[in-house]
Design a protein around this motif. Structure first.
Motif, PDB file in Angstrom:
ATOM      1  N   ASP A  77     -21.060  -0.559   4.366  1.00 41.08           N
ATOM      2  CA  ASP A  77     -21.795   0.247   4.753  1.00 41.08           C
ATOM      3  C   ASP A  77     -20.078   1.338   5.078  1.00 41.08           C
ATOM      4  OD1 ASP A  77     -20.513   0.095   7.156  1.00 41.08           O
ATOM      5  OD2 ASP A  77     -22.746   0.554   8.172  1.00 41.08           O
ATOM      6  N   ASP A  78     -18.913   1.479   4.856  1.00 42.22           N
ATOM      7  CA  ASP A  78     -18.051   2.856   5.162  1.00 42.22           C
ATOM      8  C   ASP A  78     -17.002   1.628   4.482  1.00 42.22           C
ATOM      9  OD1 ASP A  78     -16.858   4.784   6.319  1.00 42.22           O
ATOM     10  OD2 ASP A  78     -17.679   4.761   8.152  1.00 42.22           O
ATOM     11  N   PRO A  79     -16.953   1.627   3.410  1.00 44.25           N
ATOM     12  CA  PRO A  79     -15.605   0.725   2.906  1.00 44.25           C
ATOM     13  C   PRO A  79     -14.169   1.215   2.974  1.00 44.25           C
ATOM     14  CG  PRO A  79     -17.159   1.611   1.450  1.00 44.25           C
ATOM     15  CD  PRO A  79     -18.111   2.069   2.603  1.00 44.25           C
ATOM     16  N   ILE A  80     -14.508   3.105   2.687  1.00 41.68           N
ATOM     17  CA  ILE A  80     -12.963   3.206   3.473  1.00 41.68           C
ATOM     18  C   ILE A  80     -12.332   3.932   5.503  1.00 41.68           C
ATOM     19  CG2 ILE A  80     -12.043   6.400   2.550  1.00 41.68           C
ATOM     20  CD1 ILE A  80     -14.069   6.492   0.902  1.00 41.68           C
ATOM     21  N   TYR A  81     -13.016   3.777   5.821  1.00 36.00           N
ATOM     22  CA  TYR A  81     -13.090   3.905   6.653  1.00 36.00           C
ATOM     23  C   TYR A  81     -12.856   2.434   7.098  1.00 36.00           C
ATOM     24  CZ  TYR A  81     -13.161   4.301  12.239  1.00 36.00           C
ATOM     25  OH  TYR A  81     -13.078   5.542  13.026  1.00 36.00           O
TER      26      TYR A  81
ATOM     27  N   SER B 223      -6.302   8.862  -1.980  1.00 35.62           N
ATOM     28  CA  SER B 223      -6.144   9.039  -3.024  1.00 35.62           C
ATOM     29  C   SER B 223      -6.883  10.557  -1.781  1.00 35.62           C
ATOM     30  CB  SER B 223      -6.654   8.344  -3.692  1.00 35.62           C
ATOM     31  OG  SER B 223      -7.562   8.165  -3.449  1.00 35.62           O
ATOM     32  N   ARG B 224      -6.965  11.651  -2.937  1.00 39.09           N
ATOM     33  CA  ARG B 224      -8.540  12.515  -2.627  1.00 39.09           C
ATOM     34  C   ARG B 224      -9.670  12.463  -2.168  1.00 39.09           C
ATOM     35  NH1 ARG B 224      -8.814  16.645   0.451  1.00 39.09           N
ATOM     36  NH2 ARG B 224      -6.579  17.272   0.337  1.00 39.09           N
ATOM     37  N   SER B 225      -9.879  11.515  -3.130  1.00 36.78           N
ATOM     38  CA  SER B 225     -11.304  10.433  -2.190  1.00 36.78           C
ATOM     39  C   SER B 225     -11.350   9.761  -1.732  1.00 36.78           C
ATOM     40  CB  SER B 225     -11.763   9.417  -3.752  1.00 36.78           C
ATOM     41  OG  SER B 225     -11.304   8.358  -3.800  1.00 36.78           O
ATOM     42  N   VAL B 226     -10.036   8.827  -0.714  1.00 36.47           N
ATOM     43  CA  VAL B 226     -10.175   8.336   0.557  1.00 36.47           C
ATOM     44  C   VAL B 226      -9.661   9.585   1.313  1.00 36.47           C
ATOM     45  CG1 VAL B 226      -8.908   7.236   1.467  1.00 36.47           C
ATOM     46  CG2 VAL B 226      -9.306   6.328  -0.636  1.00 36.47           C
TER      47      VAL B 226
ATOM     48  N   ILE C  80     -15.653   0.282  -4.626  1.00 37.56           N
ATOM     49  CA  ILE C  80     -15.211  -0.234  -3.152  1.00 37.56           C
ATOM     50  C   ILE C  80     -13.872   0.333  -3.057  1.00 37.56           C
ATOM     51  CG2 ILE C  80     -15.305  -3.012  -3.593  1.00 37.56           C
ATOM     52  CD1 ILE C  80     -12.760  -2.891  -5.431  1.00 37.56           C
ATOM     53  N   ALA C  81     -13.219   0.536  -1.817  1.00 39.22           N
ATOM     54  CA  ALA C  81     -12.214   0.666  -1.277  1.00 39.22           C
ATOM     55  C   ALA C  81     -11.162  -0.490  -1.395  1.00 39.22           C
ATOM     56  CB  ALA C  81     -12.186   0.854  -0.075  1.00 39.22           C
ATOM     57  N   VAL C  82     -10.145   0.135  -2.091  1.00 42.09           N
ATOM     58  CA  VAL C  82      -8.497  -0.599  -2.108  1.00 42.09           C
ATOM     59  C   VAL C  82      -7.620  -0.603  -1.508  1.00 42.09           C
ATOM     60  CG1 VAL C  82      -7.248  -2.650  -3.859  1.00 42.09           C
ATOM     61  CG2 VAL C  82     -10.163  -1.423  -4.952  1.00 42.09           C
ATOM     62  N   LEU C  83      -6.922  -1.449  -0.802  1.00 40.80           N
ATOM     63  CA  LEU C  83      -5.365  -1.596   0.148  1.00 40.80           C
ATOM     64  C   LEU C  83      -4.689  -2.187  -0.808  1.00 40.80           C
ATOM     65  CD1 LEU C  83      -4.953  -1.019   3.724  1.00 40.80           C
ATOM     66  CD2 LEU C  83      -4.092  -3.050   2.756  1.00 40.80           C
ATOM     67  N   PHE C  84      -2.865  -1.532  -0.465  1.00 40.08           N
ATOM     68  CA  PHE C  84      -2.124  -2.356  -1.129  1.00 40.08           C
ATOM     69  C   PHE C  84      -1.268  -2.778   0.622  1.00 40.08           C
ATOM     70  CE2 PHE C  84      -3.312  -3.002  -5.632  1.00 40.08           C
ATOM     71  CZ  PHE C  84      -3.388  -4.413  -6.131  1.00 40.08           C
ATOM     72  N   VAL C  85      -0.250  -4.048   0.196  1.00 38.61           N
ATOM     73  CA  VAL C  85       0.957  -3.253   1.440  1.00 38.61           C
ATOM     74  C   VAL C  85       1.405  -4.205   0.964  1.00 38.61           C
ATOM     75  CG1 VAL C  85      -0.337  -5.437   2.706  1.00 38.61           C
ATOM     76  CG2 VAL C  85       1.347  -3.450   3.685  1.00 38.61           C
ATOM     77  N   ASP C  86       3.301  -3.756   0.625  1.00 40.60           N
ATOM     78  CA  ASP C  86       4.223  -4.438   0.313  1.00 40.60           C
ATOM     79  C   ASP C  86       5.651  -4.074   1.563  1.00 40.60           C
ATOM     80  OD1 ASP C  86       5.970  -5.629  -0.609  1.00 40.60           O
ATOM     81  OD2 ASP C  86       5.719  -4.819  -2.601  1.00 40.60           O
ATOM     82  N   ILE C  87       6.735  -5.297   1.541  1.00 38.63           N
ATOM     83  CA  ILE C  87       7.320  -4.654   2.602  1.00 38.63           C
ATOM     84  C   ILE C  87       8.717  -4.115   1.519  1.00 38.63           C
ATOM     85  CG2 ILE C  87       9.100  -5.694   4.093  1.00 38.63           C
ATOM     86  CD1 ILE C  87       7.445  -8.586   4.512  1.00 38.63           C
ATOM     87  N   ARG C  88       8.662  -3.200   2.561  1.00 34.75           N
ATOM     88  CA  ARG C  88      10.677  -2.377   1.619  1.00 34.75           C
ATOM     89  C   ARG C  88      11.160  -2.169   2.136  1.00 34.75           C
ATOM     90  NH1 ARG C  88       6.535  -1.122  -0.326  1.00 34.75           N
ATOM     91  NH2 ARG C  88       5.469   0.696  -0.342  1.00 34.75           N
ATOM     92  N   GLY C  89      11.931  -2.719   1.139  1.00 34.24           N
ATOM     93  CA  GLY C  89      13.960  -3.629   1.048  1.00 34.24           C
ATOM     94  C   GLY C  89      13.571  -4.728   0.946  1.00 34.24           C
ATOM     95  N   PHE C  90      12.699  -5.670   0.500  1.00 28.60           N
ATOM     96  CA  PHE C  90      12.406  -7.104   1.038  1.00 28.60           C
ATOM     97  C   PHE C  90      12.989  -8.211   0.101  1.00 28.60           C
ATOM     98  CE2 PHE C  90      10.242 -11.033  -0.005  1.00 28.60           C
ATOM     99  CZ  PHE C  90       9.784 -11.844   1.515  1.00 28.60           C
ATOM    100  N   THR C  91      13.507  -7.576  -1.408  1.00 24.13           N
ATOM    101  CA  THR C  91      14.137  -8.615  -1.890  1.00 24.13           C
ATOM    102  C   THR C  91      15.685  -8.592  -1.943  1.00 24.13           C
ATOM    103  OG1 THR C  91      12.593  -7.573  -4.045  1.00 24.13           O
ATOM    104  CG2 THR C  91      15.052  -8.500  -4.078  1.00 24.13           C
TER     105      THR C  91
END
Length: 611
Positions: free
Chosen positions: A490-494, A571-574, A427-438
């Motif tokens: 068929d193209d999870p990374i893209y 990552s390089r694989s991506v 699978i292709a995994v994505l994380f997103v977070d707000i910078r300085g949210f705390t």
């Protein structure tokens, strides 16, 4: 109102509607012509009730057929001496005469210039004895005017024809009127007509009574309708009572008259050209000649096999009760219960109708089977509608907490997909977070924090769904998503890369909006990795999440944690999978991720390659 009471009320309403539909012609007899069930109901009753049997040999037919017409000429021009000759042959042996002879043809009025033939026929009938001759009534509408009202009789005898006087005095008369049912089939016999207030019984009844008396017993009178009708259980199909003997064969001595000794003999037309044939319930594929119909009615009277119509309101009550009980059972039940209930109910309903018929009662055989079937359809449709509504409600509610594609997969695979466990897949995994949210949340009110979070999380969710991703979870201000499960991609990374670009862009737009509204800005960091992970339901039997676990997921989270605001680390694989389609570059200062060996390459995603 509890569910049981609601179910009972619905059952009562539906049973009432079905009862009114089935019993339409009984409840409103004047509107019977609008009853669409009358034809199918009579067809089913014919199928269940009318059964051919071996006909007895004591009722025989002498037909007037095509051979007779060839020999004696056109029937209406026959001299009455021809019938006289037939009767003379039957009376030739005083010790071997028929018990009864019924002539199914009219001899009304004397024929001018043929007085000798008229007298000969009357003499032959008198000599033979026990001859039944035909009368016929013509019906119409008669209005009887009273002092304050008008009585309309639409079944009044307007004309009545009898044999000429000489023949009438030496024979017994019986009417030969035959009436069709609404569908053009003859199922009933008319016991009597009442011209000028006198009651004249049918030829069938007079012949049966005369025959029974000759054998030393009497026949019972059938129970009739107000117009004198009674139901006829036919036992003989067209041709069953006929031995193939015609008038010319009898007159020319080709048949031994002693064959008819002690029998009931019917003489009448037996060819289509004489237009004396009827549709009958015993065989609708072939017309039955009038003398064969007479034979069936006579046999019914001799056997006393009369059938009585069961009281309509008793049948209406039984129909209503059965429908209520059936729907109470079937409503909101699965097909594995309702289908057997329908089959058993139909068998019992039809079997009960046949059983009652065997003991002398005619019922509306279609009512209960049709009621059961219609209620079964309603119950199935109701279950389907309820399931569709419940499915829609569950989907709408579930999609608030779980990605729509996960909901779709669960609904497609059923409850098995809700069990704990997972499967290994790339699978292709994505994380997103707000910078300085705390830090931001410390200086803002709770309402403002919630306001920002809701808009931000709505934006990330929309971007993920737009590119067919699976939204895994929200953790504070972080969002996790993946591609490749539970639905193959068929193209999870893209797709993950496109989502990251949209999120960065959406965050910039949201930041401008928040700057205007509350003078705050947000910047997000994104991380994407690709590789094997275990995907499935994780947790306990009472509480579980559909999620992904493994090193691939952890690495994506660490990439996001190190990505500055407005930046996506991959990552390089991506990067290898995006080569030629996306721009990316190595970091100015390489970063070592926690738990990863030296040399793990991190790159920065720039955007799509320009064409």
């Amino acid at each position: 109102m509890n569910q049981r009471t609601k179910n009972l009320i619905i059952s009562i309403i539906l049973a009432t509607v079905i009862t009114v539909l089935c019993a339409f012609d009984v409840l409103w007899p004047d509107l019977r012509r609008f009853d669409l069930l009358n034809g199918p109901e009579m067809w089913l009753e014919d199928l269940l009730f009318q059964r051919a049997e071996a006909v007895p040999s004591d009722i025989v037919i002498i037909g007037i057929d095509e051979n007779d017409l060839d020999e004696f000429g056109y029937y209406n021009s026959w001299d009455r001496s021809i019938m006289a000759r037939a009767l003379e042959v039957l009376a030739s042996d005083p010790e071997r005469r028929p018990a009864v002879v019924a002539i199914d043809t009219m001899y009304a009025g004397n024929i001018e210039g043929k007085e000798e033939s008229d007298l000969r026929l009357a003499k032959a009938a008198e000599e033979l004895g026990n001859v039944i001759t035909a009368t016929e009534a013509t019906f119409g509408t008669r209005r009887i005017f009273g002092s304050a009202s008008v009585i309309i009789d639409d079944f009044a005898v307007q004309k009545y024809e009898e044999p000429y006087d000489e023949l009438r005095r030496v024979t017994t008369q019986g009417h030969i009127n035959t009436m069709y049912d609404d569908d053009g089939v003859v199922r009933h016999a008319m016991l009597y007509v009442e011209p000028d207030g006198k009651r004249v019984y049918s030829m069938q009844f007079e012949a049966a009574r005369a025959y029974a008396l000759s054998k030393g017993y009497d026949v019972e009178m059938p129970e009739t309708s107000t117009r004198g009708y009674f139901y006829v259980p036919f036992i003989g199909k067209p041709g069953d009572f006929y031995d193939g003997v015609n008038m010319s064969m009898l007159i020319n001595g080709k048949v031994d008259p002693s064959y008819y000794a002690g029998k009931l003999v019917l003489i009448g037309p037996y060819t289509t050209g004489l237009q004396d044939s009827y549709n009958t319930p015993i065989d609708k594929g072939k017309m039955m000649y009038g003398v064969e119909y007479q034979a069936n009615v006579i046999q019914c009277i001799l056997d006393g096999r009369y059938k009585t119509y069961a009281p309509d309101y008793f049948q209406i009550g039984a129909l209503w009760i059965c429908c209520v009980a059936f729907f109470v059972f079937c409503n909101n039940r699965k097909l594995r219960f309702t289908v057997p209930a329908l089959i058993i109910g139909e068998i019992l309903a039809v079997g009960s109708a046949m059983l009652l018929y065997s003991v002398g009662y005619i019922t509306h055989a279609l009512w209960i089977p049709l009621g059961f079937f219609l209620l079964f359809i309603v119950s199935v449709a109701g279950n389907y509608i309820r399931a569709a509504i419940a499915r829609q409600n569950v989907t709408r509610t579930f999609e608030r907490y779980v990605a729509p594609n996960i909901v779709g997969e669960i609904l497609k695979e059923g409850t098995d997909s809700l069990k704990l466990g997972g499967k290994l897949c790339d699978i292709a995994v994505l994380f997103v977070d707000i910078r300085g949210f705390t830090t931001m949340s410390e200086r803002l009110s709770p309402e403002e924090v919630v306001h920002i979070l809701n808009q931000y999380l709505s934006m990330t969710s929309s971007c993920i769904e737009r590119h067919q991703g699976t939204l895994d979870k929200f953790v504070g201000d972080a969002t996790m998503a993946f591609w490749g499960a539970p639905i193959a991609d068929d193209d999870p990374i893209y797709h993950a890369a496109l989502t990251a670009i949209d999120i960065i862009k959406g965050a910039d737009e949201l930041s401008e909006k928040l700057k205007r509204e509350i003078n705050e800005e947000i910047h997000v960091g994104v991380g994407i990795n690709y590789g094997p992970a275990v995907v499935g339901n994780m947790g306990s039997e009472r509480r579980m999440d559909y999620t992904a676990i493994g090193d691939t997921v952890n690495t994506a989270a660490r990439l996001e944690a190190n990505a500055p605001g407005g930046t996506t680390y991959i990552s390089r694989s991506v990067a290898d999978a995006l080569k030629g389609r996306m721009k990316f570059e190595p970091l100015d200062k390489p970063i070592k991720l926690k738990g990863k060996a030296d040399g793990f390459e991190i790159l920065k995603l720039i955007g799509p390659e320009e064409e």
